[in-house]
Structures are given as structure tokens and as C-alpha cells.
Scaffold this motif. Sequence first.
Motif, short mmCIF file in Angstrom:
data_model
loop_
_atom_site.label_atom_id
_atom_site.label_comp_id
_atom_site.label_asym_id
_atom_site.label_seq_id
_atom_site.Cartn_x
_atom_site.Cartn_y
_atom_site.Cartn_z
N GLY A 6 46.25 35.88 43.69
CA GLY A 6 44.88 35.95 43.17
C GLY A 6 43.90 36.48 44.21
O GLY A 6 42.70 36.20 44.14
N GLY A 9 40.62 38.25 43.25
CA GLY A 9 39.64 37.51 42.47
C GLY A 9 38.52 36.96 43.33
O GLY A 9 38.46 37.20 44.55
N GLY A 12 39.89 34.32 45.82
CA GLY A 12 40.88 34.96 46.69
C GLY A 12 40.27 35.91 47.70
O GLY A 12 40.64 35.91 48.88
N ARG A 30 48.34 44.91 40.87
CA ARG A 30 48.04 46.34 40.73
C ARG A 30 47.43 46.82 42.05
O ARG A 30 46.99 46.00 42.86
N GLY A 41 53.24 41.89 43.11
CA GLY A 41 53.82 40.70 42.48
C GLY A 41 52.96 40.31 41.30
O GLY A 41 51.74 40.46 41.35
N PHE A 43 52.42 37.25 38.21
CA PHE A 43 52.81 35.92 37.72
C PHE A 43 53.61 36.01 36.43
O PHE A 43 54.32 35.08 36.08
N ASN A 62 47.13 30.71 42.99
CA ASN A 62 45.86 30.87 42.28
C ASN A 62 45.91 32.13 41.42
O ASN A 62 46.37 33.17 41.88
N SER A 64 44.12 33.08 37.24
CA SER A 64 42.96 32.81 36.39
C SER A 64 43.47 32.08 35.15
O SER A 64 44.64 31.69 35.10
N LEU A 65 42.63 31.92 34.15
CA LEU A 65 43.07 31.25 32.92
C LEU A 65 43.57 32.31 31.95
O LEU A 65 42.81 33.13 31.46
N VAL A 91 44.08 26.09 43.45
CA VAL A 91 42.74 25.86 42.89
C VAL A 91 42.89 25.37 41.47
O VAL A 91 43.45 26.05 40.61
N PRO A 126 37.35 22.23 42.13
CA PRO A 126 35.91 22.51 42.12
C PRO A 126 35.28 22.28 40.76
O PRO A 126 35.94 22.37 39.73
N GLY A 127 33.98 21.99 40.78
CA GLY A 127 33.19 22.07 39.56
C GLY A 127 32.89 23.54 39.28
O GLY A 127 33.53 24.44 39.84
N1 NAP Z 1 34.70 29.95 37.24
C1 NAP Z 1 34.50 28.67 37.49
O1 NAP Z 1 33.37 28.16 37.40
C2 NAP Z 1 35.66 27.80 37.91
C3 NAP Z 1 35.42 26.46 38.18
C4 NAP Z 1 36.47 25.65 38.61
C5 NAP Z 1 37.75 26.19 38.75
N2 NAP Z 1 37.95 27.51 38.47
C6 NAP Z 1 39.32 28.05 38.68
O2 NAP Z 1 39.32 28.83 39.85
C7 NAP Z 1 40.45 29.70 39.82
C8 NAP Z 1 40.11 31.02 40.44
O3 NAP Z 1 39.01 31.57 39.80
P1 NAP Z 1 38.45 33.00 40.21
O4 NAP Z 1 37.02 33.01 39.76
O5 NAP Z 1 38.77 33.34 41.63
O6 NAP Z 1 39.30 33.93 39.22
P2 NAP Z 1 39.18 35.50 39.08
O7 NAP Z 1 38.02 36.04 39.84
O8 NAP Z 1 39.30 35.80 37.62
O9 NAP Z 1 40.50 36.03 39.82
C9 NAP Z 1 41.76 35.82 39.29
C10 NAP Z 1 42.79 36.43 40.22
O10 NAP Z 1 44.10 36.16 39.69
C11 NAP Z 1 44.78 37.40 39.55
N3 NAP Z 1 45.69 37.33 38.42
C12 NAP Z 1 45.39 37.01 37.14
N4 NAP Z 1 46.51 37.08 36.40
C13 NAP Z 1 47.52 37.43 37.24
C14 NAP Z 1 48.91 37.68 37.08
N5 NAP Z 1 49.52 37.58 35.89
N6 NAP Z 1 49.64 38.02 38.17
C15 NAP Z 1 49.05 38.15 39.38
N7 NAP Z 1 47.74 37.94 39.60
C16 NAP Z 1 47.00 37.60 38.54
C17 NAP Z 1 43.70 38.43 39.34
O11 NAP Z 1 44.22 39.70 39.63
P3 NAP Z 1 43.56 41.06 39.04
O12 NAP Z 1 42.46 41.43 40.01
O13 NAP Z 1 44.70 42.01 39.05
O14 NAP Z 1 43.03 40.74 37.67
C18 NAP Z 1 42.67 37.96 40.36
O15 NAP Z 1 43.07 38.31 41.66
C19 NAP Z 1 40.90 29.75 38.36
O16 NAP Z 1 42.13 29.06 38.24
C20 NAP Z 1 39.81 28.98 37.61
O17 NAP Z 1 40.33 28.26 36.49
C21 NAP Z 1 36.95 28.32 38.07
#
Ligand code: NAP
Length: 272
Positions: A6, A9, A12, A30, A41, A43, A62, A64-65, A91, A126-127
Motif C-alpha cells: 500500500g 496510498g 503508505g 502498477r 505485487g 493482493f 496495508n 484499502s477497502l 493499519v 486510527p479514527g
Molecule cells: N480514510 C480513513 O479515514 C481511515 C480511517 C481509519 C482507517 N483507515 C484504513 O487505513 C488504511 C489505509 O488507508 P489509505 O488512506 O492509506 O488508503 P489509500 O490511500 O486508498 O491507499 C491504498 C493503497 O493500497 C493499495 N492497494 C489497494 N488494493 C491493492 C491490491 N489489490 N494489491 C496491492 N495494493 C493494493 C493501493 O495501491 P494503488 O495506488 O495501486 O491503488 C494504495 O497503495 C485502509 O485499510 C483504511 O481502511 C482509513
Amino acid sequence: MIVVTGATGSVGRALVALLPRDEVLAVVRRPADLDCPHAPGDFERPESIAAHLSPGDRLFLNSSLWPGVADAHRAVIDLAREAGVAQVVTVSVRHARPGGRLGQDPHGRIDEHLRASGLPHAILRPGGFMQNLLTEVRDGRFHGSYGAARVNYVDIRDVAGAAAALLTRPIGPSATYPLTGPEAFTHDEIAAAITAATGRPVAYADLPVPAMTAHLTAQGMPEDVAAQLAVMMREMETEDWASATTAVEDLTGRPPRSLADFLADHAHAFDA
Ligand SMILES: NC(=O)c1ccc[n+]([C@@H]2O[C@H](COP(=O)([O-])OP(=O)(O)OC[C@H]3O[C@@H](n4cnc5c(N)ncnc54)[C@H](OP(=O)(O)O)[C@@H]3O)[C@@H](O)[C@H]2O)c1
């Protein structure tokens, strides 16, 4: 080696910027504009992530959802144990639990699997991220169903800081860390703080759950997800999303960034 998934993201990217460059391998699905060594790699093929794991490595787990996230992360945990990984830092989300709303369910199932794996681990919970506000404010308004609930947001940079501390210091006892900012606010108070920081009026519009569901659906969110998110917002009046923990400071040695700190750093990034 610290293997970071991740990495492209929000969390990350902030994390790899804090880690020693020669000790990091980011695994990306990618081609990526990352300023650290990276390798492919995905997921969706857990073995393609595990191919980069060696005995003694530390893994930041780590993504995403997405629909397959719980199965994929649990498979990678199993493969990490087989590979002799020394520690997994992941996370999750505040109040994660199997059967919970939205991300709480998959994160709860992943966290349970990690705890049962026997692997040394740290679970960060985290919240909501302060950075979410940057995309939610549009034309001087943002919407929600929070009512008068006080909500504690955390800065992504502090989530990354906590992960970096755990991945670089000697591996300690396995634990779960609820990560928060220093204080909670109502969304009217948040709107007033954004107004003060940006110099432009921003208002919070509180909507009944059905209207918030329609608002989110109109923005392209699937209706079932929108409905759950709106209900989750309303439930913040009764579930504890307000209390602050000392986890960020305990792990990083610095107090968590406040909403005022975040707004001072990002005032320019709010939509005009
Ligand atoms: N947003 C909130 O307020 C919040 C609060 C608490 C917890 N969280 C949790 O925090 C975590 C991280 O959030 P974030 O904001 O950093 O997420 P994000 O910005 O959406 O980043 C997700 C990362 O995961 C990668 N990814 C997604 N699917 C994948 C796959 N199949 N294989 C490999 N890599 C993959 C994405 O790669 P690409 O760049 O290629 O898409 C990106 O690097 C999540 O689990 C979320 O549930 C979020």
C-alpha cells in the motif's frame, strides 16, 4: 528489510518517506512514482506479495477497502509466517470487529487472524483521517449525519509516524494501538476551524440519514455503502469516537498533530 504494501496510498507514502531508504522494499501493483526501491505485487495474488518476503523481514500490511481485502490480507499473513517474517504492522480502524460496519468488519477479521497467527504484530487502529476533510469540503460546505457528536480525527502523518516507529525499533510485545488526535470536535466546530484557517466561509450541513445516503449516492457511492456510512455517522453520537489516546505520543515521542496544526499545513489545499 522492511516490506511496505500500500506504499502508493495516503498512509503508505507518508510511511516510506520516514523509513531508511536502503532498508525499504515497497510492493506495488502498477508502475509507481516512488522514491524508494519497489517491486511488483498484487493482493489479488497473495503469493505475488509473499514472493518478496524473507526470514527476519518486517512487513507493513496495508491496502484499502475492497471486496477481497480480508481474504487477501489473511492469506498474506499465513504466507508471511511461512516465510519467517519477524513482525507484521497493520493499519486497521477504530472499533474494528467482525460484523461491524463498513471497514470495521474486514479489519476486524484481519486483526483476529493476525492475533491468532502467532506472528509478532502491531495493529494500528486510527479514527477518521483529518486529510478526509480536504475532499469533503466542496463550495464552502460539507455534509454529514454526525449531529452533535464529538469526533476525534487523526493526521495521517501521525499514523505513518507510529508505523515507522514500530517498524524500526526493536520488536516489542504484540499490541493494538488506537490512534487519535489530541481532541474531538463537533462538525460545526470543525467548519468554524476551517473557516478561520482558510479565510473563506465553510459550513457544516447536518442531514438526516436518508438524505445523507442520497447525497453520497449522488456522488457515485454504491447505495448500500452510502446507507451504512450515513448510519455510522449517526452512531458516532453514542459510540466512542471522541476520546483521545496517548498511543501516538507513546510510539513517536511527539504529541499527535492537532486539527489546528493540520489546518495550518493544509489551508491552501481546501477547495476554493
Ligand atoms: N480514510 C480513513 O479515514 C481511515 C480511517 C481509519 C482507517 N483507515 C484504513 O487505513 C488504511 C489505509 O488507508 P489509505 O488512506 O492509506 O488508503 P489509500 O490511500 O486508498 O491507499 C491504498 C493503497 O493500497 C493499495 N492497494 C489497494 N488494493 C491493492 C491490491 N489489490 N494489491 C496491492 N495494493 C493494493 C493501493 O495501491 P494503488 O495506488 O495501486 O491503488 C494504495 O497503495 C485502509 O485499510 C483504511 O481502511 C482509513
